[in-house]
Design an enzyme around this catalytic site. Structure first.
Site, PDB file in Angstrom:
ATOM      1  N   ARG A 101       1.741   1.357  -5.928  1.00  0.00           N
ATOM      2  CA  ARG A 101       1.802   0.450  -4.784  1.00  0.00           C
ATOM      3  C   ARG A 101       0.452  -0.203  -4.480  1.00  0.00           C
ATOM      4  O   ARG A 101       0.377  -1.126  -3.664  1.00  0.00           O
ATOM      5  CB  ARG A 101       2.281   1.200  -3.534  1.00  0.00           C
ATOM      6  CG  ARG A 101       3.608   1.882  -3.699  1.00  0.00           C
ATOM      7  CD  ARG A 101       4.025   2.550  -2.415  1.00  0.00           C
ATOM      8  NE  ARG A 101       4.233   1.581  -1.359  1.00  0.00           N
ATOM      9  CZ  ARG A 101       5.347   0.884  -1.182  1.00  0.00           C
ATOM     10  NH1 ARG A 101       6.367   1.080  -1.978  1.00  0.00           N
ATOM     11  NH2 ARG A 101       5.446   0.015  -0.206  1.00  0.00           N
ATOM     12  N   LYS A 103      -2.111  -4.799 -20.469  1.00  0.00           N
ATOM     13  CA  LYS A 103      -1.763  -5.538 -19.250  1.00  0.00           C
ATOM     14  C   LYS A 103      -2.846  -6.559 -18.921  1.00  0.00           C
ATOM     15  O   LYS A 103      -2.547  -7.679 -18.540  1.00  0.00           O
ATOM     16  CB  LYS A 103      -1.563  -4.547 -18.091  1.00  0.00           C
ATOM     17  CG  LYS A 103      -1.136  -5.191 -16.788  1.00  0.00           C
ATOM     18  CD  LYS A 103       0.288  -5.700 -16.874  1.00  0.00           C
ATOM     19  CE  LYS A 103       0.694  -6.532 -15.675  1.00  0.00           C
ATOM     20  NZ  LYS A 103       1.822  -7.422 -16.003  1.00  0.00           N
ATOM     21  N   LYS A 142       8.768 -13.730 -23.497  1.00  0.00           N
ATOM     22  CA  LYS A 142       9.310 -12.421 -23.071  1.00  0.00           C
ATOM     23  C   LYS A 142      10.020 -11.730 -24.235  1.00  0.00           C
ATOM     24  O   LYS A 142       9.805 -10.555 -24.476  1.00  0.00           O
ATOM     25  CB  LYS A 142      10.302 -12.567 -21.909  1.00  0.00           C
ATOM     26  CG  LYS A 142       9.743 -12.932 -20.564  1.00  0.00           C
ATOM     27  CD  LYS A 142       8.971 -11.837 -19.866  1.00  0.00           C
ATOM     28  CE  LYS A 142       7.515 -11.874 -20.219  1.00  0.00           C
ATOM     29  NZ  LYS A 142       6.623 -12.665 -19.412  1.00  0.00           N
ATOM     30  N   CYS A 158       0.867  -1.174   0.000  1.00  0.00           N
ATOM     31  CA  CYS A 158       0.000   0.000   0.000  1.00  0.00           C
ATOM     32  C   CYS A 158       0.907   1.226   0.000  1.00  0.00           C
ATOM     33  O   CYS A 158       2.106   1.117   0.227  1.00  0.00           O
ATOM     34  CB  CYS A 158      -0.844   0.046   1.264  1.00  0.00           C
ATOM     35  SG  CYS A 158      -1.875  -1.405   1.483  1.00  0.00           S
ATOM     36  N   ASN A 212       0.724   0.140   6.056  1.00  0.00           N
ATOM     37  CA  ASN A 212       1.174  -0.735   4.973  1.00  0.00           C
ATOM     38  C   ASN A 212       1.895  -1.905   5.623  1.00  0.00           C
ATOM     39  O   ASN A 212       2.772  -1.695   6.458  1.00  0.00           O
ATOM     40  CB  ASN A 212       2.122   0.035   4.047  1.00  0.00           C
ATOM     41  CG  ASN A 212       2.811  -0.885   3.050  1.00  0.00           C
ATOM     42  OD1 ASN A 212       2.244  -1.899   2.638  1.00  0.00           O
ATOM     43  ND2 ASN A 212       4.027  -0.541   2.672  1.00  0.00           N
ATOM     44  N   GLY A 213       1.506  -3.130   5.269  1.00  0.00           N
ATOM     45  CA  GLY A 213       2.144  -4.309   5.862  1.00  0.00           C
ATOM     46  C   GLY A 213       1.086  -5.302   6.310  1.00  0.00           C
ATOM     47  O   GLY A 213      -0.072  -5.212   5.890  1.00  0.00           O
ATOM     48  N   HIS A 260      12.954 -33.326 -35.323  1.00  0.00           N
ATOM     49  CA  HIS A 260      11.710 -33.616 -36.048  1.00  0.00           C
ATOM     50  C   HIS A 260      11.242 -32.423 -36.876  1.00  0.00           C
ATOM     51  O   HIS A 260      10.081 -32.336 -37.225  1.00  0.00           O
ATOM     52  CB  HIS A 260      10.620 -34.052 -35.062  1.00  0.00           C
ATOM     53  CG  HIS A 260      10.991 -35.299 -34.316  1.00  0.00           C
ATOM     54  ND1 HIS A 260      11.032 -36.542 -34.901  1.00  0.00           N
ATOM     55  CD2 HIS A 260      11.390 -35.479 -33.027  1.00  0.00           C
ATOM     56  CE1 HIS A 260      11.414 -37.442 -34.011  1.00  0.00           C
ATOM     57  NE2 HIS A 260      11.645 -36.818 -32.864  1.00  0.00           N
ATOM     58  N   GLU A 262       7.510 -10.677 -27.003  1.00  0.00           N
ATOM     59  CA  GLU A 262       6.556  -9.662 -26.562  1.00  0.00           C
ATOM     60  C   GLU A 262       7.142  -8.258 -26.486  1.00  0.00           C
ATOM     61  O   GLU A 262       6.492  -7.290 -26.850  1.00  0.00           O
ATOM     62  CB  GLU A 262       6.082 -10.132 -25.182  1.00  0.00           C
ATOM     63  CG  GLU A 262       5.176  -9.273 -24.416  1.00  0.00           C
ATOM     64  CD  GLU A 262       4.836  -9.901 -23.072  1.00  0.00           C
ATOM     65  OE1 GLU A 262       3.730  -9.673 -22.616  1.00  0.00           O
ATOM     66  OE2 GLU A 262       5.674 -10.606 -22.464  1.00  0.00           O
ATOM     67  N   TRP A 281      -3.763  -1.803  -1.491  1.00  0.00           N
ATOM     68  CA  TRP A 281      -3.675  -3.031  -2.286  1.00  0.00           C
ATOM     69  C   TRP A 281      -4.075  -4.136  -1.328  1.00  0.00           C
ATOM     70  O   TRP A 281      -3.296  -4.527  -0.453  1.00  0.00           O
ATOM     71  CB  TRP A 281      -2.258  -3.204  -2.814  1.00  0.00           C
ATOM     72  CG  TRP A 281      -2.183  -4.238  -3.873  1.00  0.00           C
ATOM     73  CD1 TRP A 281      -2.564  -4.113  -5.172  1.00  0.00           C
ATOM     74  CD2 TRP A 281      -1.721  -5.574  -3.723  1.00  0.00           C
ATOM     75  NE1 TRP A 281      -2.361  -5.293  -5.832  1.00  0.00           N
ATOM     76  CE2 TRP A 281      -1.844  -6.200  -4.977  1.00  0.00           C
ATOM     77  CE3 TRP A 281      -1.208  -6.305  -2.652  1.00  0.00           C
ATOM     78  CZ2 TRP A 281      -1.484  -7.525  -5.185  1.00  0.00           C
ATOM     79  CZ3 TRP A 281      -0.847  -7.612  -2.853  1.00  0.00           C
ATOM     80  CH2 TRP A 281      -0.986  -8.214  -4.118  1.00  0.00           C
ATOM     81  N   GLU A 293       8.327 -19.513 -21.463  1.00  0.00           N
ATOM     82  CA  GLU A 293       8.159 -18.186 -20.871  1.00  0.00           C
ATOM     83  C   GLU A 293       9.267 -17.243 -21.345  1.00  0.00           C
ATOM     84  O   GLU A 293       9.019 -16.070 -21.631  1.00  0.00           O
ATOM     85  CB  GLU A 293       8.129 -18.323 -19.337  1.00  0.00           C
ATOM     86  CG  GLU A 293       8.082 -17.034 -18.537  1.00  0.00           C
ATOM     87  CD  GLU A 293       6.904 -16.122 -18.849  1.00  0.00           C
ATOM     88  OE1 GLU A 293       5.975 -16.525 -19.568  1.00  0.00           O
ATOM     89  OE2 GLU A 293       6.937 -14.957 -18.384  1.00  0.00           O
TER      90      GLU A 293
HETATM   91  O1  M6R Z   1      -3.590 -11.409 -15.819  1.00  0.00           O
HETATM   92  P1  M6R Z   1      -3.311 -12.754 -16.437  1.00  0.00           P
HETATM   93  O2  M6R Z   1      -2.241 -13.506 -15.726  1.00  0.00           O
HETATM   94  O3  M6R Z   1      -4.547 -13.591 -16.590  1.00  0.00           O
HETATM   95  O4  M6R Z   1      -2.787 -12.418 -17.890  1.00  0.00           O
HETATM   96  C1  M6R Z   1      -2.555 -13.431 -18.818  1.00  0.00           C
HETATM   97  C2  M6R Z   1      -1.736 -12.959 -19.986  1.00  0.00           C
HETATM   98  O5  M6R Z   1      -2.423 -11.976 -20.709  1.00  0.00           O
HETATM   99  C3  M6R Z   1      -0.369 -12.403 -19.558  1.00  0.00           C
HETATM  100  O6  M6R Z   1       0.335 -13.348 -18.793  1.00  0.00           O
HETATM  101  C4  M6R Z   1       0.477 -12.026 -20.765  1.00  0.00           C
HETATM  102  O7  M6R Z   1       0.819 -13.154 -21.493  1.00  0.00           O
HETATM  103  C5  M6R Z   1       1.720 -11.252 -20.299  1.00  0.00           C
HETATM  104  N1  M6R Z   1       1.773  -9.971 -20.927  1.00  0.00           N
HETATM  105  C6  M6R Z   1       3.002 -11.940 -20.614  1.00  0.00           C
HETATM  106  O8  M6R Z   1       4.102 -11.215 -20.194  1.00  0.00           O
END
Ligand code: M6R
Length: 613
Positions: free
Chosen positions: A32, A608, A490, A2, A105-106, A509, A493, A79, A486
């Site tokens: 935060r 996001k 990254k 927070c 906060n905590g 293959h 993306e 939060w 993953e």
């Molecule tokens: O909020 P979520 O974890 O459900 O989001 C899922 C994906 O949209 C998210 O993980 C996306 O792939 C990220 N931008 C990857 O870095």
């Protein structure tokens, strides 16, 4: 996490109206937490509070937070941890007589115990938060002592857990009281006014002179006085020597001095892991989840993007540790799996935001079949946990960068914890085996901190070479495959380089046809002798075609001679693969993006939270 800010001074000395100063400070602390907010001040009738659920800007429109009157004002952006985001759970919290207001906060670990005692003494609680015990506890002690600061000190010394606390009271209307343990708090020194805040961005517009408070420090500030004491030995702290001048600009400071949120969030991982571990160790939802999973006919797990990779990781762990086959699938493909799901089954839905539409749709389709749902999320009371039978939370704090970083490592920490608990619950692991694995998870923060410091320079250097590449492979076996996936996500993306991950055994293959001189192949090598042995052949077949090999492997690996570049991971245990081996890949993607001239925080075409199908 927070955000807190407090301000006290002489009316003629403030550069702006105190309410406006606090409101602007809160906006800078929004990273935060942002599910609810509030402000408080001292008036002749007691404390005045304006607070509610929603973002700071929404609340400003609804309540005019910045209009709050007074020469002593506190503010908070929340939060949620204890109690869902709501008007009553928003801070500040007050005592029964509305004379004491607290922002915090905590996490107060012994709040339930204190709450029960205080209720027994007639205190009326209005919220579900751990924080609300603080004003009531001070009130209770003050009734006997009649000395506010002494009562505040005694109350604080009864708290267990972590806290940054700021208090105002109509008993002493010219002082801001504060206490700190394990959660950040600073004092800002102005001319004729002083501030207290969680972080520098909140006060930088008003002063550059700050004191960073240490654990167990307690005291108060007024317009012209600062008192700091050390609760541990009752010593008065000589604070004048501790004042430092902040060099950051406002713009820098919002990101805590990091050039991008993504970088800040990569570096926040040790703390995020510690806090998540703290939560999961005490979370009764884990016991309930084990009960559900142990009696399920079939177990499914789903998510999107990074969260799906965490799901895939869990499915591998579950078969190793709990001897339980789990179907992991990408959320948007739910209809294939939902069609055969039935009542005694369980679906785990993993989502950082808790709002991803694909995951929500999967949840609803399974729910309709009578399947029990367990959510794993980072956002309390978001849609997915709300619609689930049970929710387990990561405590990564708000993630602002679009690329998931700290939420992936904390998700896999929670899921690893769950698979160990399930293994123990079903008898697949003995108590001491379970303890052994948990022991490694408890070292995750330490391993991650070391991994970052060992690999940042190499990631930066390698990014120079990587930025010119058109295509990259990420390969691994077993537990390493989702981590390779993953890593590839990254790079794709945020650096916009084609990156593909697959189990290393698949190379021959088809994919190997693309490999030519200096083609980058990143091998994720889990700390596991059998997997290392199996990966050796794949590394050799790539090398024979001229590929450049980047190894992500422990310092103890036997494969280092085959690597052209080596991201070295401190020796630990394969169970930490998702946490340790992803770090260099996050760093490499970040630096490659920056070197290609992109903003890693705002990748094109992405949001996001994806709330559309
Ligand atoms: O909020 P979520 O974890 O459900 O989001 C899922 C994906 O949209 C998210 O993980 C996306 O792939 C990220 N931008 C990857 O870095």
């Amino acid at each position: 996490m927070c955000g807190i800010i407090g301000l006290v001074g002489s009316s003629d000395k403030f550069p702006l109206k105190p309410g406006i100063m606090v409101y602007r400070g809160l906006l800078r602390l929004e990273y935060r937490g942002y599910d609810s907010a509030g402000v408080g001040s001292v008036t002749s009738k007691g404390v005045q509070i304006l607070k509610g659920k929603g973002s700071i800007r929404e609340l400003e429109k609804k309540l005019c937070l910045s209009c709050i009157d007074g020469a002593i004002v506190i503010g908070h952006t929340r939060w949620a941890t204890h109690g869902a985001p709501s008007d009553t759970n928003a801070h500040p919290h007050t005592d029964c007589n509305n004379k004491i207001a607290v922002v915090h906060n905590g996490i107060i670990q012994n709040y339930q115990e204190l709450r029960d005692i205080l209720i027994g003494k007639g205190h009326i609680f209005r919220s579900e938060t751990d924080t609300e015990v603080v004003p009531h506890l001070i009130e209770e002690i003050y009734r006997r002592l009649g000395d506010f600061y002494e009562s505040f000190k005694r109350a604080i010394s009864m708290l267990k857990g972590s806290y940054a606390i700021v208090v105002i009271t109509s008993y002493e209307p010219d002082k801001l009281f504060f206490a700190k343990k394990d959660s950040p708090l600073i004092i800002g020194l102005g001319d004729g006014f002083n501030l207290v805040a969680s972080d520098i961005p909140a006060i930088l517009e008003y002063t550059r002179y700050v004191i960073t408070l240490r654990d167990n420090w307690i005291g108060y500030v007024s317009s012209n006085k600062i008192l700091i004491e050390d609760l541990a030995d009752s010593r008065v702290v000589e604070w004048k020597k501790l004042v430092r001048t902040v060099e950051w600009s406002i713009e820098d400071a919002v990101k805590g001095g990091y050039p991008h949120f993504m970088m800040k969030e990569i570096h926040e991982q040790p703390r995020a892991l510690k806090e998540t571990l703290y939560g999961v160790q005490r979370d009764p939802a884990i016991v309930k989840a084990v009960e559900l999973l142990a009696r399920a006919d079939n177990v499914y797990i789903t998510g999107a993007g990074t969260s799906y990779h965490a799901c895939y990781y869990y499915s591998i762990l579950s078969s190793i540790l709990a001897k339980r086959l789990v179907y992991s699938f990408i959320a948007s493909e739910y209809s294939v799996y939902a069609s055969t799901a039935d009542k005694p089954d369980v679906l785990i839905v993993v989502s950082q935001s808790g709002e991803t539409m694909d995951a929500l749709k999967a949840l609803r389709a399974f729910k309709e079949k009578g399947v029990s749902i367990i959510a794993v999320s980072n956002v309390v009371d978001s849609a997915i946990p709300r619609e689930s039978d049970l929710a387990v939370y990561t405590r990564a704090g708000p993630e602002i960068g679009v690329a998931a970083t700290k939420t992936f490592t904390t998700q896999t920490l929670v899921l690893s914890w769950l698979s160990i608990a399930l293994g123990q619950g079903t008898g697949a692991l003995t108590k001491s085996e379970a303890e052994y694995y948990r022991g490694w998870l408890k070292k995750s923060a330490e391993i991650v901190a070391k991994t970052i410091s060992w690999n940042e320079a190499l990631a930066m250097e390698l990014a120079d070479w990587m930025r010119k590449k058109r295509s990259v492979y990420y390969l691994s076996r077993g537990i390493g495959v989702p981590i390779a996936m993953e890593g590839a996500l990254k790079l794709k993306e945020i650096a916009y380089i084609h990156a593909e991950a697959y189990p290393a055994g698949e190379s021959k293959h088809g994919p190997i046809a693309l490999v030519e001189e200096d083609f980058p192949v990143i091998f994720i090598v889990p700390e596991h002798r059998e997997l290392e042995k199996a990966l050796l052949g794949n590394i050799q077949e790539m090398k024979a075609r001229g590929a450049s090999i980047i190894g992500v492997a422990a310092e103890s690996t036997s494969l280092s001679n085959y690597f052209d570049y080596w991201f070295k991971i401190p020796s630990s245990h394969w169970i930490l693969t998702s946490i340790s081996h992803i770090l260099p890949q996050q760093l490499l993607a970040y630096y490659t993006s920056v070197k290609r001239g992109f903003n890693p925080d705002r990748p094109r075409n992405l949001a996001k939270t994806v709330t559309v199908e």
